[in-house]
Enzyme design. Sequence first.
Site, PDB file in Angstrom:
ATOM      1  N   HIS A 151      81.189  50.973  46.504  1.00 48.56           N
ATOM      2  CA  HIS A 151      79.909  51.280  45.855  1.00 48.56           C
ATOM      3  C   HIS A 151      80.245  51.923  44.498  1.00 48.56           C
ATOM      4  CE1 HIS A 151      75.769  51.754  45.390  1.00 48.56           C
ATOM      5  NE2 HIS A 151      75.464  52.644  46.317  1.00 48.56           N
ATOM      6  N   GLN A 154      77.680  53.986  42.435  1.00 45.85           N
ATOM      7  CA  GLN A 154      77.458  55.311  43.015  1.00 45.85           C
ATOM      8  C   GLN A 154      78.561  56.269  42.565  1.00 45.85           C
ATOM      9  OE1 GLN A 154      74.860  56.426  45.282  1.00 45.85           O
ATOM     10  NE2 GLN A 154      75.744  58.336  44.596  1.00 45.85           N
ATOM     11  N   ASP A 240      78.320  61.370  53.650  1.00 39.93           N
ATOM     12  CA  ASP A 240      77.451  60.188  53.642  1.00 39.93           C
ATOM     13  C   ASP A 240      77.046  59.933  55.090  1.00 39.93           C
ATOM     14  OD1 ASP A 240      76.135  57.800  53.038  1.00 39.93           O
ATOM     15  OD2 ASP A 240      77.973  56.612  52.791  1.00 39.93           O
ATOM     16  N   CYS A 280      75.235  60.732  48.737  1.00 37.02           N
ATOM     17  CA  CYS A 280      74.734  59.600  47.943  1.00 37.02           C
ATOM     18  C   CYS A 280      73.299  59.241  48.305  1.00 37.02           C
ATOM     19  CB  CYS A 280      75.653  58.391  48.137  1.00 37.02           C
ATOM     20  SG  CYS A 280      75.759  57.858  49.849  1.00 37.02           S
ATOM     21  N   ARG A 308      72.154  57.942  38.768  1.00 37.82           N
ATOM     22  CA  ARG A 308      72.415  56.510  38.947  1.00 37.82           C
ATOM     23  C   ARG A 308      71.898  55.743  37.734  1.00 37.82           C
ATOM     24  NH1 ARG A 308      73.099  54.453  44.008  1.00 37.82           N
ATOM     25  NH2 ARG A 308      73.579  52.589  42.789  1.00 37.82           N
TER      26      ARG A 308
HETATM   27  N1   CP Z   1      72.776  55.586  47.208  1.00 37.69           N
HETATM   28  C1   CP Z   1      72.248  54.345  47.233  1.00 37.69           C
HETATM   29  O1   CP Z   1      72.863  53.352  46.846  1.00 37.69           O
HETATM   30  O2   CP Z   1      70.974  54.298  47.703  1.00 37.69           O
HETATM   31  P1   CP Z   1      70.161  52.971  48.020  1.00 37.69           P
HETATM   32  O3   CP Z   1      70.803  52.342  49.231  1.00 37.69           O
HETATM   33  O4   CP Z   1      68.758  53.437  48.321  1.00 37.69           O
HETATM   34  O5   CP Z   1      70.224  52.053  46.855  1.00 37.69           O
HETATM   35  N1  NVA Z   2      77.503  54.011  53.338  1.00 34.31           N
HETATM   36  C1  NVA Z   2      76.103  53.698  53.129  1.00 34.31           C
HETATM   37  C2  NVA Z   2      75.738  53.947  51.718  1.00 34.31           C
HETATM   38  C3  NVA Z   2      74.296  53.706  51.374  1.00 34.31           C
HETATM   39  C4  NVA Z   2      74.020  53.946  49.909  1.00 34.31           C
HETATM   40  C5  NVA Z   2      75.834  52.257  53.513  1.00 34.31           C
HETATM   41  O1  NVA Z   2      76.674  51.386  53.205  1.00 34.31           O
HETATM   42  O2  NVA Z   2      74.814  51.975  54.118  1.00 34.31           O
END
Ligand code: CP
Ligand code: NVA
Length: 321
Positions: A151, A154, A240, A280, A308
């Site tokens: 990600h 993020q 997370d 996050c 973000r």
């Molecule tokens: N942190 C993040 O990416 O949130 P969303 O899944 O809501 O985009």
């Molecule tokens: N680890 C989480 C992050 C969401 C922003 C997922 O992948 O669902």
Amino acid sequence: MILPDTRAAALALAQARYEERLGRKPRSFLSITDATPHQIRTLIARGLEMKADPGAFGHVLAGKTLALLFQKTSTRTRCAFEQAGHELGAVTRYIDWQSSNFTLSDLEDEARVLSRYADAIVARVKQNQTLQVMAAHSEVPVINGLCDQAHPCQALADVLTLAEYYGQDLSGLTVAWIGDGNNVCRSLVHAATALGIHVRLSGPPNYRLDAKTLASSNGLASYAADPREAVAQADAIYTDTWISMGQEEEKEERLRVFLPYQVNAALVAAAPAHALVMHCLPAKPGYEITAQLLRSPRSVVFDQAENRTHAQKAVLEWLAG
Ligand code: CP
Ligand code: NVA
């Protein structure tokens, strides 16, 4: 009337356009490691500059179009890219994977087609491999809006947030990562490695970050069996969800093994008094973090969410500007 010369020229033109496309390889951002440490520092500085004066950058992507393709749900990533596009003067187009013909057609073709309508594609997908195929066949940059492995947008917002509190030279900082060695964790460790940030991790043995990422951190990232040891020197404590999107069936087992790694008042008591709390989002208060800490004065999670937009504006300027 079409002359014979025109007919011969048509194939030559198709071939020339084919060759020209092959020679043009757009740069994509699928992982933090697609940017150099210098680029990451520049993106942080530029994102902060854009945050300070959001009205001043409307020319950057004027006349451009961003495609936002989502195979999984989102609040922050979608809204932040839509806001980022708006502030930079671009049009954004949201495409829901499930209700598009990405469900029918060959991915390679569909990605190439989408790239003919946009100057950059942001894609949130289930599998990293999907992004690799898209980037290989898109004619414009592809930006990872989250996959199972990473990600990066993020992580950029996270280091930008840390820079707001600790200054832009983040080398020597310590972040404690408590919980799952997941996509967000991997990108954070990549960004930390580039910037000289120490990451002390703690989580259940079977849910650790992969050995390759740890080994690539030049000793900056390391595990502590006890979460209290991991936070002992922390300038920020990050967690997370224990159940990422797509892992819902593992919920029962995950809740059981992750429980000793909750970020709560007792854990924060083992950290330095100044330690900030990061997440996050979306969070599941009462599981990986207590509601009280998530919404406490030491929590910077809502700054992370806001940032973000600003980090992503810097990425969009870099790749599509
Ligand atoms: N942190 C993040 O990416 O949130 P969303 O899944 O809501 O985009
Ligand atoms: N680890 C989480 C992050 C969401 C922003 C997922 O992948 O669902």
